[in-house]
Design a protein around this motif. Structure first.
Motif, mmCIF file in Angstrom:
data_model
loop_
_atom_site.group_PDB
_atom_site.id
_atom_site.type_symbol
_atom_site.label_atom_id
_atom_site.label_comp_id
_atom_site.label_asym_id
_atom_site.label_seq_id
_atom_site.Cartn_x
_atom_site.Cartn_y
_atom_site.Cartn_z
ATOM 1 N N ALA C 25 0.832 -1.201 0.000
ATOM 2 C CA ALA C 25 0.000 0.000 0.000
ATOM 3 C C ALA C 25 0.869 1.255 0.000
ATOM 4 O O ALA C 25 0.442 2.307 -0.458
ATOM 5 C CB ALA C 25 -0.914 -0.001 1.219
ATOM 6 N N GLY C 26 2.071 1.131 0.517
ATOM 7 C CA GLY C 26 2.922 2.307 0.636
ATOM 8 C C GLY C 26 2.447 3.224 1.737
ATOM 9 O O GLY C 26 2.881 4.360 1.840
ATOM 10 N N ASP C 29 -2.440 2.756 5.575
ATOM 11 C CA ASP C 29 -3.862 2.554 5.273
ATOM 12 C C ASP C 29 -4.108 1.143 4.787
ATOM 13 O O ASP C 29 -4.536 0.919 3.656
ATOM 14 C CB ASP C 29 -4.330 3.563 4.227
ATOM 15 N N SER C 105 9.761 0.669 2.977
ATOM 16 C CA SER C 105 8.472 1.338 3.010
ATOM 17 C C SER C 105 7.862 1.262 4.405
ATOM 18 O O SER C 105 7.353 2.252 4.939
ATOM 19 C CB SER C 105 7.535 0.688 1.990
ATOM 20 N N TRP C 107 9.403 0.882 7.171
ATOM 21 C CA TRP C 107 10.215 1.696 8.051
ATOM 22 C C TRP C 107 9.820 3.175 7.960
ATOM 23 O O TRP C 107 9.634 3.849 8.958
ATOM 24 C CB TRP C 107 11.681 1.475 7.673
ATOM 25 N N LEU C 108 9.631 3.656 6.757
ATOM 26 C CA LEU C 108 9.210 5.051 6.592
ATOM 27 C C LEU C 108 7.849 5.279 7.244
ATOM 28 O O LEU C 108 7.610 6.283 7.923
ATOM 29 C CB LEU C 108 9.141 5.390 5.098
ATOM 30 N N ASN C 109 6.974 4.328 7.049
ATOM 31 C CA ASN C 109 5.640 4.491 7.619
ATOM 32 C C ASN C 109 5.662 4.422 9.140
ATOM 33 O O ASN C 109 4.882 5.099 9.816
ATOM 34 C CB ASN C 109 4.707 3.426 7.048
ATOM 35 N N TRP C 111 8.006 5.530 10.873
ATOM 36 C CA TRP C 111 8.506 6.845 11.253
ATOM 37 C C TRP C 111 7.325 7.816 11.379
ATOM 38 O O TRP C 111 7.235 8.619 12.296
ATOM 39 C CB TRP C 111 9.500 7.344 10.195
ATOM 40 N N VAL C 112 6.420 7.705 10.452
ATOM 41 C CA VAL C 112 5.214 8.529 10.533
ATOM 42 C C VAL C 112 4.400 8.153 11.762
ATOM 43 O O VAL C 112 3.905 9.010 12.490
ATOM 44 C CB VAL C 112 4.359 8.352 9.263
ATOM 45 N N ALA C 114 5.362 7.103 14.441
ATOM 46 C CA ALA C 114 6.014 7.588 15.657
ATOM 47 C C ALA C 114 5.532 8.985 16.045
ATOM 48 O O ALA C 114 5.650 9.387 17.210
ATOM 49 C CB ALA C 114 7.523 7.581 15.474
ATOM 50 N N GLN C 115 4.995 9.689 15.077
ATOM 51 C CA GLN C 115 4.548 11.046 15.404
ATOM 52 C C GLN C 115 3.248 11.066 16.181
ATOM 53 O O GLN C 115 2.920 12.060 16.819
ATOM 54 C CB GLN C 115 4.410 11.854 14.114
ATOM 55 N N VAL C 166 12.846 5.036 -1.240
ATOM 56 C CA VAL C 166 11.424 4.825 -1.536
ATOM 57 C C VAL C 166 10.988 5.553 -2.801
ATOM 58 O O VAL C 166 9.959 5.228 -3.379
ATOM 59 C CB VAL C 166 10.506 5.267 -0.363
ATOM 60 N N LEU C 167 11.741 6.537 -3.204
ATOM 61 C CA LEU C 167 11.359 7.252 -4.422
ATOM 62 C C LEU C 167 11.851 6.540 -5.670
ATOM 63 O O LEU C 167 11.322 6.728 -6.758
ATOM 64 C CB LEU C 167 11.941 8.660 -4.407
ATOM 65 N N GLY D 26 0.294 14.584 12.694
ATOM 66 C CA GLY D 26 1.495 13.797 12.433
ATOM 67 C C GLY D 26 1.256 12.738 11.368
ATOM 68 O O GLY D 26 2.065 11.849 11.161
ATOM 69 N N LEU D 108 7.432 14.879 5.568
ATOM 70 C CA LEU D 108 7.568 13.430 5.759
ATOM 71 C C LEU D 108 6.316 12.698 5.268
ATOM 72 O O LEU D 108 6.381 11.668 4.600
ATOM 73 C CB LEU D 108 7.812 13.118 7.239
ATOM 74 N N TRP D 111 6.136 12.420 1.659
ATOM 75 C CA TRP D 111 7.030 11.373 1.177
ATOM 76 C C TRP D 111 6.280 10.032 1.166
ATOM 77 O O TRP D 111 6.386 9.239 0.242
ATOM 78 C CB TRP D 111 8.258 11.294 2.090
ATOM 79 N N VAL D 112 5.521 9.830 2.187
ATOM 80 C CA VAL D 112 4.697 8.619 2.234
ATOM 81 C C VAL D 112 3.660 8.642 1.109
ATOM 82 O O VAL D 112 3.436 7.649 0.428
ATOM 83 C CB VAL D 112 3.988 8.503 3.599
ATOM 84 N N GLN D 115 4.389 7.352 -2.326
ATOM 85 C CA GLN D 115 4.437 5.923 -2.612
ATOM 86 C C GLN D 115 3.152 5.398 -3.228
ATOM 87 O O GLN D 115 3.132 4.339 -3.829
ATOM 88 C CB GLN D 115 4.762 5.146 -1.338
ATOM 89 N N LYS D 121 4.724 11.615 -6.149
ATOM 90 C CA LYS D 121 6.066 11.103 -6.426
ATOM 91 C C LYS D 121 6.796 12.030 -7.397
ATOM 92 O O LYS D 121 7.971 12.360 -7.212
ATOM 93 C CB LYS D 121 5.943 9.702 -7.047
ATOM 94 N N LEU D 167 11.564 13.152 15.155
ATOM 95 C CA LEU D 167 11.610 12.380 16.404
ATOM 96 C C LEU D 167 11.953 13.262 17.599
ATOM 97 O O LEU D 167 11.633 12.932 18.737
ATOM 98 C CB LEU D 167 12.668 11.282 16.306
#
Lengths: 197, 197, 197, 197
Positions: C25-26, C29, C105, C107-109, C111-112, C114-115, C166-167, D26, D108, D111-112, D115, D121, D167
């Motif tokens: 899904a990237g 969601d 992917s 991992w990036l999500n 990170w989001v 985490a907010q 990811v890009l 976030g 950020l 960036w998600v 994807q 993109k 973070l």
DNA sequence: AATGAATGAGGATTCATTCAT
DNA sequence: GATGAATGAATCCTCATTCAT
């Protein structure tokens, strides 16, 4: 208290509720919530079982046509002679179960649906084809090569009588409709005799 | 730059656009914005002229029925003899102007509208009454007391043929419809002769 | 037929399915149903094991970080010399197991995530802390007091390279990433020598 | 009191509100209603102007990137010498206007978004391309053929520093970020000198 | 252990309609 | 007359979550 095997029960309830609601509204402008509420469940469950509003409508269409088909089949099974077979089809077409306000209204609305939903169009075409086929077979012994043409006009007449029913007030009069259609039939059949003179 | 006397022009544009849009959608699920855009104006102006979406629909209905009525009247004016008068009505009913995809679709949808909007029902009843009246008058010399009954079945047949048209693909075949209705008529009329035997 | 000891198996299947689905899904969601279906069970069971969707996500995060940590530990165990230890960390960071599309992917999500989810933030902070610590220890013999600063920029660079992955289209190129990071490292280390001049 | 020419005003308000809401949440899990409410209008109006939620997000992305681009352009205009130009880009990248919590969070999240939304993109790729180009041009006099490689690592470092910012708690420290990036730059440049030895 | 059944809550989107200019 | 601006109300559909079995 959730049980197993609820799906067919729920689906049937939804289908029946759909026909009732369409009949009440006189249009397809009924909400899934209305339908679901009448069927005694949440709209989410309705979506769960049918996927979409369109899916619900199509199921209702199939239901109506299945009922009609069963009634015709049943009537044909006990009919005697060619005349009897045609009569049987007409009587089944205008039987209280099919020729009732709700069903007639739903049927008209499904006709509209067929203009924008291919599957609905297909279902309606199947209905028309079966009706034509049944009538043609029954008429063949009486009308010979004219059977298909008579079946066609008889089919159009049946549809027209349904259509006109929605404008009327008061309960549908199936007997009158059958009588009118039979008169038409007799006229067409007699014409053949004349031709033979 | 607003001009004087724009009202009838705007209204006609809206009415025609309405029929086109209903024909395209195959249902009444067309937005006022779509209609207005096709008519070349803002939706606000459409409301200004017709007050509501329902008002627009009703005006479109009246338009279609007015066209039909005019065509029938015109055909009757030049028709010769009872047979000719009935033929004229049938030919007008299935003329290219009336029996075109858009109009047929709109007509079916207005039939649906009649189930929930009283004024639409009234309009449709007027149409039915006029058709029955026209046919009865024309049939009287040929069919005598059976004229009303024949007018009724002929009317139902016409409506049925319209209804079935929406399922077909390809351009409408008005001639075939006329031929079918005439055959029915002849059969009914002949029957009288038989009765007389 | 429920078996004993299914829990860890089920959980692992869910965690892996979660990462796959997020990768597809990237984004976060993804529905619990999707995840459960891919893991071959009902969504109800997924809830049974993890309590909530958030719990599933956190478990997936822990999984990814555990894998990463294990890989780094393994690489460090066989590394020789300070240079070798830093290289080992970088190579582990961009190893096929970690630096693969899905994981990047996810991992990036995370990170989001985490907010808005404190526990996710905590996990990410732990990862950062461990990475900084590992790098600092390895760098100490080479960089002395500048070790922490270099570890910091190296860490940021690693994260940046993940982010940029990811890009890209096509399969990840871990070797190129390692080479780029090493070049940066060498530059920083050389600078020290210069300072000493 | 509706006036003319509201569109740009409304759009800008929505775009700013979008960034604020994404920063607050976030994540992209903000409702159109939230955004519209913060922008002082109904969600229907937001849809009217942007067509969809995705359209709103993309507009917000473009806004952030336009701001960033303008700031870089402005900084470059007054920069002196190659060193000054690179510094200018870094300072602009971590200026209070760009390197603020909200914007970093939005960045950020975009960036998600990239994807799963091609246009997002594309926008991000444009940003990356411009940054690389700006850095390469500025580095050329100092780094010669190594300019593109250094631009690449510098770009990744910048992105990594942004990423790590989300973070942290407390206000962003742009100066520290610039210092870290400059140190990296100096190391890379010095390395060249060494090579020359 | 495992799942089908069920729903409440919510969210994007649409649209008829109104209004100030 | 004509329209851009604006919105309240609705509606379809989704989904995390719960529960009885």
């Amino acid at each position: 208290m959730p049980k197993l095997g609820m799906e067919p029960i729920r689906k049937e309830a939804l289908v029946k509720a759909t026909i009732v609601e369409i009949g009440r509204a006189g249009s397809l402008d009924v909400t899934v919530s209305q339908i679901a509420k009448r069927a005694g469940m949440s709209s989410a469950l309705a979506h769960h079982y049918f996927g979409s509003k369109e899916g619900i409508f199509l199921a209702a269409m199939r239901h109506i046509m299945t009922l009609y088909g069963a009634e015709v089949r049943g009537a044909l099974a006990t009919a005697v002679g060619p005349q009897g077979r045609v009569r049987a089809i007409l009587i089944a077409s205008f039987s209280p179960g099919n020729f009732r306000r709700e069903a007639v209204s739903a049927w008209l609305n499904f006709w509209v649906l067929a203009q924008s939903v291919p599957e609905a169009k297909r279902l309606l075409a199947v209905y028309q084809g079966r009706l034509a086929s049944n009538l043609t077979v029954a008429l063949r012994p009486m009308a010979g090569s004219r059977a298909p043409a008579i079946a066609q006009s008889l089919g159009a007449l049946i549809d027209g009588l349904y259509l006109r029913e929605v404008l009327k007030s008061g309960p549908p009069d199936g007997d009158a409709a059958v009588a009118l259609a039979l008169r038409h039939l007799e006229a067409e059949l007699q014409r053949r005799a004349d031709d033979a003179c």
